[in-house]
Structures are given as structure tokens and as C-alpha cells.
Design a protein around this motif. Structure first.
Motif, mmCIF file in Angstrom:
data_model
loop_
_atom_site.group_PDB
_atom_site.id
_atom_site.type_symbol
_atom_site.label_atom_id
_atom_site.label_comp_id
_atom_site.label_asym_id
_atom_site.label_seq_id
_atom_site.Cartn_x
_atom_site.Cartn_y
_atom_site.Cartn_z
ATOM 1 N N ALA A 21 50.636 17.437 54.432
ATOM 2 C CA ALA A 21 51.919 17.835 55.043
ATOM 3 C C ALA A 21 51.797 17.866 56.570
ATOM 4 C CB ALA A 21 52.332 19.214 54.512
ATOM 5 N N VAL A 22 50.686 18.372 57.071
ATOM 6 C CA VAL A 22 50.490 18.445 58.529
ATOM 7 C C VAL A 22 50.388 17.033 59.104
ATOM 8 C CG1 VAL A 22 48.875 19.165 60.348
ATOM 9 C CG2 VAL A 22 49.415 20.741 58.478
ATOM 10 N N SER A 23 49.636 16.172 58.431
ATOM 11 C CA SER A 23 49.455 14.813 58.961
ATOM 12 C C SER A 23 50.786 14.067 58.964
ATOM 13 C CB SER A 23 48.383 14.051 58.182
ATOM 14 O OG SER A 23 48.793 13.886 56.863
ATOM 15 N N LYS A 24 51.596 14.317 57.951
ATOM 16 C CA LYS A 24 52.900 13.647 57.875
ATOM 17 C C LYS A 24 53.779 14.091 59.051
ATOM 18 C CE LYS A 24 56.375 12.375 54.541
ATOM 19 N NZ LYS A 24 57.357 13.091 53.750
ATOM 20 N N GLU A 25 53.815 15.382 59.272
ATOM 21 C CA GLU A 25 54.669 15.913 60.342
ATOM 22 C C GLU A 25 54.235 15.403 61.723
ATOM 23 O OE1 GLU A 25 56.653 19.181 59.668
ATOM 24 O OE2 GLU A 25 56.926 19.864 61.738
ATOM 25 N N LEU A 26 52.920 15.262 61.910
ATOM 26 C CA LEU A 26 52.419 14.835 63.227
ATOM 27 C C LEU A 26 52.235 13.320 63.321
ATOM 28 C CD1 LEU A 26 49.664 17.589 63.731
ATOM 29 C CD2 LEU A 26 51.870 17.478 64.913
ATOM 30 N N SER A 27 52.483 12.616 62.220
ATOM 31 C CA SER A 27 52.180 11.175 62.125
ATOM 32 C C SER A 27 50.713 10.881 62.422
ATOM 33 C CB SER A 27 53.068 10.359 63.070
ATOM 34 O OG SER A 27 54.406 10.533 62.741
ATOM 35 N N SER A 202 46.964 32.712 50.255
ATOM 36 C CA SER A 202 47.206 33.379 48.959
ATOM 37 C C SER A 202 48.686 33.655 48.706
ATOM 38 C CB SER A 202 46.459 34.710 48.867
ATOM 39 O OG SER A 202 45.094 34.530 49.041
ATOM 40 N N TYR A 203 49.342 34.237 49.708
ATOM 41 C CA TYR A 203 50.741 34.626 49.484
ATOM 42 C C TYR A 203 51.683 33.939 50.476
ATOM 43 C CZ TYR A 203 48.114 37.761 46.645
ATOM 44 O OH TYR A 203 47.224 38.220 45.714
ATOM 45 N N MET A 204 51.320 32.696 50.847
ATOM 46 C CA MET A 204 52.179 31.931 51.757
ATOM 47 C C MET A 204 52.688 30.689 51.019
ATOM 48 S SD MET A 204 49.793 31.974 55.170
ATOM 49 C CE MET A 204 50.884 31.255 56.408
ATOM 50 N N THR A 205 53.865 30.217 51.420
ATOM 51 C CA THR A 205 54.360 28.966 50.836
ATOM 52 C C THR A 205 53.692 27.804 51.588
ATOM 53 O OG1 THR A 205 56.172 28.779 52.409
ATOM 54 C CG2 THR A 205 56.619 30.004 50.378
ATOM 55 N N ILE A 206 53.824 26.609 51.011
ATOM 56 C CA ILE A 206 53.245 25.418 51.645
ATOM 57 C C ILE A 206 53.830 25.256 53.053
ATOM 58 C CG2 ILE A 206 53.138 22.884 51.526
ATOM 59 C CD1 ILE A 206 53.076 23.222 48.436
ATOM 60 N N ASP A 207 55.145 25.433 53.154
ATOM 61 C CA ASP A 207 55.797 25.279 54.464
ATOM 62 C C ASP A 207 55.296 26.292 55.482
ATOM 63 O OD1 ASP A 207 57.257 23.071 54.368
ATOM 64 O OD2 ASP A 207 59.235 24.044 54.195
ATOM 65 N N LYS A 210 51.861 25.180 56.584
ATOM 66 C CA LYS A 210 51.985 23.989 57.437
ATOM 67 C C LYS A 210 52.475 24.388 58.832
ATOM 68 C CE LYS A 210 55.619 21.494 57.639
ATOM 69 N NZ LYS A 210 56.792 20.689 57.289
ATOM 70 N N ASN A 211 53.511 25.213 58.880
ATOM 71 C CA ASN A 211 54.074 25.602 60.177
ATOM 72 C C ASN A 211 53.078 26.413 61.007
ATOM 73 O OD1 ASN A 211 56.405 24.260 59.581
ATOM 74 N ND2 ASN A 211 57.471 26.060 58.791
ATOM 75 N N ALA A 212 52.286 27.239 60.344
ATOM 76 C CA ALA A 212 51.288 28.037 61.062
ATOM 77 C C ALA A 212 50.258 27.111 61.722
ATOM 78 C CB ALA A 212 50.598 29.008 60.099
ATOM 79 N N ILE A 213 49.862 26.070 61.002
ATOM 80 C CA ILE A 213 48.856 25.142 61.538
ATOM 81 C C ILE A 213 49.449 24.296 62.670
ATOM 82 C CG2 ILE A 213 47.354 23.173 60.976
ATOM 83 C CD1 ILE A 213 46.930 24.484 58.218
ATOM 84 N N ILE A 214 50.688 23.849 62.484
ATOM 85 C CA ILE A 214 51.341 23.058 63.543
ATOM 86 C C ILE A 214 51.470 23.926 64.810
ATOM 87 C CG2 ILE A 214 53.489 21.876 64.241
ATOM 88 C CD1 ILE A 214 52.442 20.244 62.010
ATOM 89 N N ALA A 215 51.810 25.190 64.629
ATOM 90 C CA ALA A 215 51.954 26.087 65.793
ATOM 91 C C ALA A 215 50.623 26.230 66.525
ATOM 92 C CB ALA A 215 52.465 27.454 65.336
#
Ligand code: DC
Length: 222
Positions: A21-27, A202-207, A210-215
Motif C-alpha cells: 500500500a505504501v509503495s503504491k501511494e508513493l509510486s 494490532s488495533y490499527m486499520t491498514i489505512d 499506511k498513513n502513519a508510515i507515509i507521514a
């Protein structure tokens, strides 16, 4: 100049889903290093090699040709010219991959291949030793973790969804065994390097993950 994002963590933490998901968002290009160990494991299973026999495993894998290609943006692992993507996702292959990945002879060959991929392109690479060994100068290092019980339940749900038999207690034990082997081997064990940012999925959604890593990446992007 290329960017490198390293994502390490135990089995079932969601690394490949998140890295994709991260690679897709960042191309960026996604490199799933576990798939390479799985391809080697498949080779050993097909050739009926005992995973405990280091010499036999290393010599079989030494002569094997492993390559990574991309089809419609998805990684394809080629083993001796054959696309083996469809054969490497089983529990048996995963366990064999964990067993044979302790051998230095296996790791050296695959790490070299991974480093070559990481030099050419902007990459998101996931595995166990990416920050500690494969890409020690990565721009961003993430350690993606989740509780054992959550990881076992994810695996259980996956099997049930596929209509396969599953026993949560047994799966929990298998997850613990795999963690122990991956964290306690002599060669490049799974570790959280001090500079890696811990993300507990554990208690986070995929999104959310993903958003935490992009940030975090936006903070280091030059
Ligand atoms: O991430 P995975 O479940 O596909 O990985 C399968 C096994 O391969 C894992 O249990 C340990 C090994 N592995 C490794 O030793 N180093 C990596 N960078 C990736 C995977």
C-alpha cells in the motif's frame, strides 16, 4: 537519487500488505524479500531436501537462478525461469523458508540480489533484516509489530476464509515458534534497530498504518 524505505517485523504483522500500500501511494517499487526465501524453500521441498541439512540446502540453492520481475506492478519471483508466485504462500513453504533462512550461504546470495534492487529504484522493501543488514542506510526504517494473539487470529481468519481447516491454538504455537526461530538465529536475526520507528498494527486499520508510515516518510523526504 533513490529513496529506500525498510519495513521489518515478525510474521503476520501485515508487512507485505502495508509495504504494498505504501509503495503504491508513493509510486515506489515494492520488494518482498520473504518471497525470495520462500522460492528457495520451494526448491528444497520439490527436491525433497531435508531443511536441516545445511550443505545440501546451500548447494541446491547456490545453483538455482532466482530473479525478481514485475507484472502489472506486482512482484513476480522467477525460480529457474518459472514464475513460482502461485506456489510459495503455503504454511509448509513458510516454515521451510524460516528453517533454511538461518544459513549464511542462503542469506548472502539473496541479500546481494536485494541490495542490487534497492540501489536502482525508489523501494519499499520488507523482511526481517532490511534495516539491520540489507539497506543499513535506508531513509526510513519501520519496525511493524502486532500482538501474537492478533497475528495468529489473522492467520486463522485467512484460512477459514479460504475454506481450510484451522485451529487457533495450534496456529498461535506455530506463530510463536516462527518468531523464536527468526529472532534467535545467528545470522541476521529479526531485530528492531534503535533508529527504527515502532508501529504496532494490532488495533490499527491498514489505512491507519499506511498513513502513519507515509507521514514518517514525509518528515525525511528531501
Ligand atoms: O515474510 P515471510 O513470511 O514471507 O518470510 C518467510 C521466512 O523467510 C521468514 O520466516 C524468515 C525468512 N526471511 C528472512 O529470513 N529474511 C527476510 N528478509 C525475509 C524473510
Amino acid at each position: 537519487m533513490s529513496y529506500q524505505i525498510a519495513i521489518d517485523g515478525p510474521a503476520g504483522a501485515g508487512k507485505s500488505t502495508i509495504a504494498k500500500a505504501v509503495s503504491k501511494e508513493l509510486s515506489f517499487v515494492y520488494v518482498d524479500t520473504g518471497a525470495m526465501y520462500r522460492a528457495m524453500a520451494l526448491l528444497c521441498i520439490r527436491e525433497k531436501i531435508d531443511g536441516g541439512n545445511e550443505d545440501k540446502v546451500v548447494s541446491a540453492c547456490d545453483s538455482a537462478d532466482v530473479k525478481i520481475t514485475y507484472k502489472d506492478g506486482a512482484q513476480v519471483v522467477m525460480l529457474n525461469g518459472e514464475d513460482v508466485n502461485g506456489f510459495i504462500r503455503t504454511q509448509e513453504v513458510g516454515d521451510m523458508a524460516s528453517t533454511i533462512s538461518v544459513y549464511k550461504g542462503i542469506r548472502e546470495k539473496l541479500v546481494k540480489l536485494q541490495q542490487e534492487l534497492g540501489e536502482k529504484e525508489n523501494v519499499v522493501m520488507d523482511g526481517r533484516d532490511i534495516a539491520s543488514c540489507v539497506l543499513p542506510h535506508a531513509d526510513l526504517k519501520i519496525y511493524l509489530d502486532a500482538d501474537v494473539s492478533v497475528r495468529a487470529k489473522r492467520r486463522y481468519d485467512e484460512l477459514i476464509a479460504k475454506g481450510q481447516p484451522a485451529n487457533l491454538e495450534k496456529i498461535t504455537e506455530e506463530v510463536k515458534e516462527r518468531d523464536y526461530r527468526d529472532m534467535h538465529r545467528d545470522n541476521s536475526p529479526l531485530v528492531r534497530v534503535p533508529e527504527a520507528i515502532l508501529v504496532d498494527s494490532s488495533y490499527m486499520t491498514i489505512d491507519e498504518v499506511k498513513n502513519a508510515i507515509i507521514a514518517e516518510f514525509e518528515k525525511v523526504r528531501k
